[in-house]
Each structure stands twice: as structure tokens, then as C-alpha cells.
Design a protein around this motif. Structure first.
Motif, PDB file in Angstrom:
ATOM      1  N   VAL A   3       0.797  -1.305  -0.024  1.00  0.00           N
ATOM      2  CA  VAL A   3      -0.009   0.029  -0.014  1.00  0.00           C
ATOM      3  C   VAL A   3       0.949   1.218   0.022  1.00  0.00           C
ATOM      4  N   GLU A   4       1.899   1.241   0.840  1.00  0.00           N
ATOM      5  CA  GLU A   4       2.623   2.333   0.970  1.00  0.00           C
ATOM      6  C   GLU A   4       3.477   2.499  -0.552  1.00  0.00           C
ATOM      7  N   ASP A   5       3.794   1.402  -1.208  1.00  0.00           N
ATOM      8  CA  ASP A   5       4.687   1.702  -2.246  1.00  0.00           C
ATOM      9  C   ASP A   5       3.678   1.996  -3.657  1.00  0.00           C
ATOM     10  N   GLN A   6       2.405   1.706  -3.557  1.00  0.00           N
ATOM     11  CA  GLN A   6       1.608   1.959  -4.529  1.00  0.00           C
ATOM     12  C   GLN A   6       0.854   3.317  -4.486  1.00  0.00           C
ATOM     13  N   PHE A   7       0.745   3.832  -3.229  1.00  0.00           N
ATOM     14  CA  PHE A   7      -0.355   4.850  -2.953  1.00  0.00           C
ATOM     15  C   PHE A   7       0.103   6.153  -2.103  1.00  0.00           C
ATOM     16  N   ALA A   8       1.250   5.855  -1.507  1.00  0.00           N
ATOM     17  CA  ALA A   8       1.880   7.066  -0.716  1.00  0.00           C
ATOM     18  C   ALA A   8       2.570   7.836  -1.394  1.00  0.00           C
ATOM     19  N   CYS A   9       2.597   9.186  -1.285  1.00  0.00           N
ATOM     20  CA  CYS A   9       3.511  10.114  -1.891  1.00  0.00           C
ATOM     21  C   CYS A   9       4.084  10.938  -0.802  1.00  0.00           C
ATOM     22  N   TRP A  10       5.347  10.886  -0.925  1.00  0.00           N
ATOM     23  CA  TRP A  10       6.142  11.572  -0.045  1.00  0.00           C
ATOM     24  C   TRP A  10       6.756  13.130  -0.260  1.00  0.00           C
ATOM     25  N   ARG A  11       6.350  13.339  -1.577  1.00  0.00           N
ATOM     26  CA  ARG A  11       6.877  14.780  -2.331  1.00  0.00           C
ATOM     27  C   ARG A  11       5.857  15.423  -1.971  1.00  0.00           C
ATOM     28  N   LYS A  12       5.983  16.540  -1.078  1.00  0.00           N
ATOM     29  CA  LYS A  12       4.883  17.637  -1.032  1.00  0.00           C
ATOM     30  C   LYS A  12       3.474  17.207  -0.777  1.00  0.00           C
ATOM     31  N   PRO A  13       3.402  16.148   0.434  1.00  0.00           N
ATOM     32  CA  PRO A  13       2.061  15.482   0.492  1.00  0.00           C
ATOM     33  C   PRO A  13       0.954  16.456   0.978  1.00  0.00           C
TER      34      PRO A  13
END
Length: 235
Positions: free
Chosen positions: A211-221
Motif C-alpha cells: 500500500v505504501e509503495d502503490q499509494f503513498a506520496c512523500w513529495r509535498k504531500p
């Protein structure tokens, strides 16, 4: 407390009063979409009138059990049992249920161009059946949960094809339309049902990584002020 309990009982009793009758194809299921006067045609309650989304009767049954725990009125336990009986009647050979069915005849709602009904990923029904089994000391309901978990274990838990479970869900090719909340739901279920099982814990961890790999965005969330997600495209 007295006011809160009055609200809870009123809400439960009203839901019981508008649920499907005992001789209906979807007996005792509460309505998913309740059409009221003045609603616009694009409202979900109008657009999907007459359909029942089978994730929600289990949610309502859990609420009945919550109320029974604090109120002690047998009718709320009976309401949960009646919902369970209808799930039992509608369970498919593979252990799951159609996601949406027509209340008029219990036929599956067909979505998309392939005339294929969407199937449910039934973690919510499993949790309900297991709780009801503990509450009534009746293994009948646990057997239903075990069959439903078999569907999860032999399907999405192997393929990671965590398809969404929303009103507008339509059949799609494998892994082309996924939802993070569905995968997380399976991970939470594994941790709750098998709290001491290291293998199941490892499965849950792997789903969370996915889930983290597919859906998390760490750039300017988030916006600079912390309010809401950034609207510009992410790369």
C-alpha cells in the motif's frame, strides 16, 4: 448517557422499520440507498435506488450488537442474527458475495460492458460473523466466516488484486483499478484474527508495504499550512 442511548435506540429502531421484510429476497437487510422527496437525480440514493450494497448490512449488524451489549434488548441481537441468516443464504460457492444485489429479486447488479457482477472482498462480513459466533456461542456463523476467508486467502491475498468496493466499482482487468483501503482492510483483519501468528503478521506487513509503495506520496504531500493535499501533479 440517557440521551445518547435514546438516540441510539431511535436510530436502530428506525433502521429496523425500513429494512427488508422477512419474506423478501434480501430479508432483514437495511437499505443502502433510501430515496427521499426532493432529492436530485444525481444523488446516489436516486441513482442506485433498489440496489443493496452487501458490505453495509454487516456494518449495521455490528451496530445492533453494540447496542445489545449496552442495552440488553434481545431484539437487537435477533436483528443481527436475521441479517446473518440472509448472508448465509446468499453466500456463493467460492465463499464471498456479490458486492451489489437488486432488492426486488436478489439478482446481482451488473456493471460495465462485460456483464460481470463485482464480487465483495468480505473482511467486514467475516468480522461480523466471528463476533456473532462468540456472542451466541454458535459455530454456524464461524463456518460462514471461514468460507469467506478462504475466498480472500485463495484470491486477493495471493494476487494482490485489491479491487475497490465502491458504488461505481466496475469490473476491470486485474491490477488496473486498485484501492489502498481494501488492502489495508485485509491487513487489519489478519492482525485481528491471528494476533499470535507470525506468518499472518508477515503477510499483513507485506500488504502494508505494498500500500505504501502503490499509494503513498512523500513529495509535498500537504500544503505549506498543513491543510489538505497539494493539487499539482506529483512525479
Amino acid at each position: 448517557r440517557d440521551d445518547a442511548m435514546k438516540v441510539a435506540r431511535n436510530a436502530a429502531d428506525y433502521t429496523l422499520s425500513i429494512s427488508q421484510p422477512a419474506d423478501a429476497p434480501l430479508a432483514y437487510f437495511p437499505p443502502t440507498y433510501f430515496k427521499m422527496e426532493g432529492q436530485k437525480s444525481n444523488f446516489a440514493s436516486v441513482k442506485y435506488a433498489g440496489q443493496n450494497m452487501l458490505t453495509y448490512p454487516a456494518t449495521m449488524a455490528m451496530a445492533y450488537l453494540d447496542l445489545y451489549d449496552v442495552d440488553g434488548d434481545r431484539k437487537y441481537l435477533d436483528a443481527a442474527v436475521n441479517i446473518a441468516k440472509t448472508y448465509e443464504k446468499l453466500q456463493l460457492e467460492n465463499g464471498t458475495w456479490y458486492l451489489k444485489m437488486w432488492e426486488k429479486d436478489a439478482s446481482p447488479v451488473i456493471e460495465g460492458n462485460g456483464n460481470i457482477p463485482v464480487k465483495m472482498l468480505p473482511t467486514g462480513v467475516c468480522r461480523f460473523m466471528e463476533r456473532l459466533s462468540r456472542k451466541t456461542n454458535d459455530k454456524r456463523w464461524l463456518k460462514i466466516s471461514d468460507r469467506a476467508f478462504g475466498y480472500i486467502e485463495n484470491g486477493p491475498l495471493k494476487t494482490y488484486d485489491f479491487a475497490p468496493q465502491f458504488e461505481d466499482t466496475k469490473p476491470s482487468a486485474n491490477h488496473t483499478d486498485l484501492a489502498s483501503v481494501v488492502g489495508i482492510g485485509v491487513a487489519r483483519y489478519l492482525l485481528a484474527r491471528f494476533p499470535e501468528d507470525s506468518v499472518r503478521r508477515a503477510q499483513a506487513r507485506e500488504i502494508i508495504r505494498w500500500v505504501e509503495d502503490q499509494f503513498a506520496c512523500w513529495r509535498k504531500p500537504c500544503r505549506a499550512d498543513g491543510r489538505g493535499i497539494v493539487s499539482e501533479p506529483w512525479h
